[in-house]
Design a protein around this motif. Structure first.
Motif, PDB file in Angstrom:
ATOM      1  N   LYS A 165      39.414  44.190  47.419  1.00  0.00           N
ATOM      2  CA  LYS A 165      39.667  45.073  48.236  1.00  0.00           C
ATOM      3  C   LYS A 165      40.507  46.232  48.647  1.00  0.00           C
ATOM      4  O   LYS A 165      40.320  48.018  49.311  1.00  0.00           O
ATOM      5  N   GLY A 166      42.114  45.935  48.533  1.00  0.00           N
ATOM      6  CA  GLY A 166      42.691  47.388  47.606  1.00  0.00           C
ATOM      7  C   GLY A 166      44.006  46.387  48.510  1.00  0.00           C
ATOM      8  O   GLY A 166      45.359  47.787  49.015  1.00  0.00           O
ATOM      9  N   GLY A 167      44.198  45.403  49.688  1.00  0.00           N
ATOM     10  CA  GLY A 167      45.526  44.983  50.102  1.00  0.00           C
ATOM     11  C   GLY A 167      46.782  44.679  48.968  1.00  0.00           C
ATOM     12  O   GLY A 167      46.182  44.343  47.525  1.00  0.00           O
ATOM     13  N   GLY A 168      47.602  44.353  48.994  1.00  0.00           N
ATOM     14  CA  GLY A 168      48.660  44.381  48.400  1.00  0.00           C
ATOM     15  C   GLY A 168      49.314  42.899  48.468  1.00  0.00           C
ATOM     16  O   GLY A 168      49.343  42.088  49.486  1.00  0.00           O
ATOM     17  N   LEU A 169      49.702  42.153  47.452  1.00  0.00           N
ATOM     18  CA  LEU A 169      50.509  41.028  47.946  1.00  0.00           C
ATOM     19  C   LEU A 169      51.467  40.319  46.770  1.00  0.00           C
ATOM     20  O   LEU A 169      51.248  40.769  45.524  1.00  0.00           O
ATOM     21  N   VAL A 170      52.588  39.771  46.926  1.00  0.00           N
ATOM     22  CA  VAL A 170      53.568  39.202  47.117  1.00  0.00           C
ATOM     23  C   VAL A 170      53.558  38.142  47.278  1.00  0.00           C
ATOM     24  O   VAL A 170      54.202  37.896  48.585  1.00  0.00           O
ATOM     25  N   MET A 171      54.749  37.319  46.399  1.00  0.00           N
ATOM     26  CA  MET A 171      55.015  35.670  46.332  1.00  0.00           C
ATOM     27  C   MET A 171      55.907  35.362  46.256  1.00  0.00           C
ATOM     28  O   MET A 171      56.505  35.908  44.677  1.00  0.00           O
ATOM     29  N   CYS A 172      57.071  35.232  47.031  1.00  0.00           N
ATOM     30  CA  CYS A 172      58.501  34.996  46.899  1.00  0.00           C
ATOM     31  C   CYS A 172      59.013  33.663  46.474  1.00  0.00           C
ATOM     32  O   CYS A 172      58.027  33.151  47.010  1.00  0.00           O
ATOM     33  N   VAL A 189      60.045  34.318  33.803  1.00  0.00           N
ATOM     34  CA  VAL A 189      59.976  35.369  34.456  1.00  0.00           C
ATOM     35  C   VAL A 189      60.322  35.971  35.793  1.00  0.00           C
ATOM     36  O   VAL A 189      61.181  34.783  36.791  1.00  0.00           O
ATOM     37  N   PHE A 190      61.279  37.169  36.577  1.00  0.00           N
ATOM     38  CA  PHE A 190      61.788  36.530  37.631  1.00  0.00           C
ATOM     39  C   PHE A 190      61.092  37.685  38.819  1.00  0.00           C
ATOM     40  O   PHE A 190      60.906  37.340  39.948  1.00  0.00           O
ATOM     41  N   ILE A 191      60.739  39.293  37.575  1.00  0.00           N
ATOM     42  CA  ILE A 191      59.509  39.854  38.659  1.00  0.00           C
ATOM     43  C   ILE A 191      58.380  40.706  37.778  1.00  0.00           C
ATOM     44  O   ILE A 191      58.781  41.158  37.300  1.00  0.00           O
ATOM     45  N   ALA A 192      57.461  40.136  38.404  1.00  0.00           N
ATOM     46  CA  ALA A 192      56.625  40.977  37.286  1.00  0.00           C
ATOM     47  C   ALA A 192      55.422  41.700  38.153  1.00  0.00           C
ATOM     48  O   ALA A 192      55.253  40.799  39.369  1.00  0.00           O
ATOM     49  N   LEU A 193      54.955  42.605  38.182  1.00  0.00           N
ATOM     50  CA  LEU A 193      53.565  43.312  38.255  1.00  0.00           C
ATOM     51  C   LEU A 193      52.671  43.044  37.945  1.00  0.00           C
ATOM     52  O   LEU A 193      52.022  43.114  36.593  1.00  0.00           O
ATOM     53  N   GLY A 194      51.634  43.266  38.537  1.00  0.00           N
ATOM     54  CA  GLY A 194      50.392  43.313  38.193  1.00  0.00           C
ATOM     55  C   GLY A 194      49.058  43.613  39.230  1.00  0.00           C
ATOM     56  O   GLY A 194      49.606  44.678  40.386  1.00  0.00           O
ATOM     57  N   ASP A 195      47.652  44.398  38.681  1.00  0.00           N
ATOM     58  CA  ASP A 195      46.856  44.571  39.383  1.00  0.00           C
ATOM     59  C   ASP A 195      44.942  43.595  39.596  1.00  0.00           C
ATOM     60  O   ASP A 195      45.227  43.207  38.983  1.00  0.00           O
ATOM     61  N   TYR A 196      44.943  43.314  40.650  1.00  0.00           N
ATOM     62  CA  TYR A 196      43.676  42.625  40.775  1.00  0.00           C
ATOM     63  C   TYR A 196      42.672  43.815  41.763  1.00  0.00           C
ATOM     64  O   TYR A 196      42.882  43.709  42.686  1.00  0.00           O
ATOM     65  N   GLU A 197      41.297  43.957  40.719  1.00  0.00           N
ATOM     66  CA  GLU A 197      40.601  44.698  40.684  1.00  0.00           C
ATOM     67  C   GLU A 197      41.604  46.179  42.583  1.00  0.00           C
ATOM     68  O   GLU A 197      42.190  46.500  41.455  1.00  0.00           O
ATOM     69  N   ASN A 198      41.049  46.906  43.250  1.00  0.00           N
ATOM     70  CA  ASN A 198      42.024  47.657  44.182  1.00  0.00           C
ATOM     71  C   ASN A 198      42.796  47.206  44.752  1.00  0.00           C
ATOM     72  O   ASN A 198      43.641  48.978  45.149  1.00  0.00           O
ATOM     73  N   GLY A 199      43.254  46.207  44.366  1.00  0.00           N
ATOM     74  CA  GLY A 199      44.991  45.885  45.159  1.00  0.00           C
ATOM     75  C   GLY A 199      46.371  45.132  43.358  1.00  0.00           C
ATOM     76  O   GLY A 199      45.910  44.855  42.907  1.00  0.00           O
ATOM     77  N   ASN A 200      47.419  45.624  44.708  1.00  0.00           N
ATOM     78  CA  ASN A 200      48.214  45.304  43.152  1.00  0.00           C
ATOM     79  C   ASN A 200      48.429  43.907  44.410  1.00  0.00           C
ATOM     80  O   ASN A 200      49.066  43.377  45.468  1.00  0.00           O
ATOM     81  N   THR A 201      49.418  43.121  42.991  1.00  0.00           N
ATOM     82  CA  THR A 201      50.669  42.102  43.311  1.00  0.00           C
ATOM     83  C   THR A 201      51.673  41.627  42.686  1.00  0.00           C
ATOM     84  O   THR A 201      51.896  42.623  41.461  1.00  0.00           O
ATOM     85  N   MET A 202      52.833  41.364  43.249  1.00  0.00           N
ATOM     86  CA  MET A 202      53.752  41.317  42.791  1.00  0.00           C
ATOM     87  C   MET A 202      54.471  39.694  42.917  1.00  0.00           C
ATOM     88  O   MET A 202      54.340  38.782  43.998  1.00  0.00           O
ATOM     89  N   ALA A 203      55.114  38.642  41.403  1.00  0.00           N
ATOM     90  CA  ALA A 203      55.230  37.299  41.668  1.00  0.00           C
ATOM     91  C   ALA A 203      57.225  37.866  41.771  1.00  0.00           C
ATOM     92  O   ALA A 203      57.833  38.588  40.895  1.00  0.00           O
ATOM     93  N   PHE A 204      57.953  36.983  42.553  1.00  0.00           N
ATOM     94  CA  PHE A 204      59.690  37.611  43.053  1.00  0.00           C
ATOM     95  C   PHE A 204      59.351  35.902  42.986  1.00  0.00           C
ATOM     96  O   PHE A 204      59.578  35.400  43.838  1.00  0.00           O
TER      97      PHE A 204
END
Length: 193
Positions: free
Chosen positions: A50-57, A143-158
């Protein structure tokens, strides 16, 4: 105290998961007494959709983690992250420290941050890039930093920690606040209310 419904969760723009295993989100304090309840992993997935952002560290209890205790492989969280997770313990630790190789220093999350000045990290979680994800930084073939999207939201892996012990030098780094500020800005840019 994690929100139990989308309305409460949408009071936030970005979720940061760091050293919090799947069971900490999946099981409620009264799970053994209560009736069944909402699946918080699916709730997070809906939040991002629905448009929220998520980062997993990274950390000992992130991604798959120590002895697979984090246990996010084959979950809705892995589905929305820009990386694939190992089925087993994915931690890589180095007492000499590792320095990420920055591949895209023109990306908005790295504005004003010289790629030569990144600090050393004591470890990271080994991650694999998904096909449509954007690789920002790596260490070796990982991978050290990766960015993506899922539907209306953005995601990040650190892949490393945003706090000690793996991030000991990272939290003292002069660009630490700027880096996270710009990450949060990027994670919220496609948000739809």
């Amino acid at each position: 105290s994690f929100p139990n419904n989308l309305f409460e969760l949408q009071k936030y723009h970005v979720l940061i998961l760091s050293d919090v295993g799947r069971n900490s989100l999946s099981f409620y304090p009264d799970t053994s007494k209560d009736t069944m309840n909402i699946d918080k992993l699916k709730l997070i997935q809906k939040f991002v959709k629905k448009g929220g952002g998520l980062v997993m560290c990274g950390g000992w209890v992130s991604f798959q983690g120590f002895s697979s205790m984090a246990n996010y492989h084959n979950t809705p969280i892995e589905e929305i992250l820009p990386v694939l997770l190992s089925e087993s313990d994915d931690r890589i630790e180095s007492t000499e420290g590792i320095k990420p190789e920055i591949l895209d220093d023109h990306h908005p999350i790295l504005n004003g941050i010289p790629k030569s000045e990144w600090p050393l990290f004591l470890g990271y979680n080994r991650l694999m890039l998904k096909d449509k994800a954007k690789l920002i930084a790596k260490f070796g073939n990982d991978v050290f930093i990766a960015l993506g999207d899922y539907e209306n939201g953005n995601t990040m892996a650190f892949a490393s920690d945003l706090a000690p012990h793996w991030g000991r030098d990272f939290i003292q780094w002069k660009y630490y606040p700027l880096f996270w500020y710009q990450c949060i800005q990027w994670l919220t840019q496609f948000r739809h209310d």
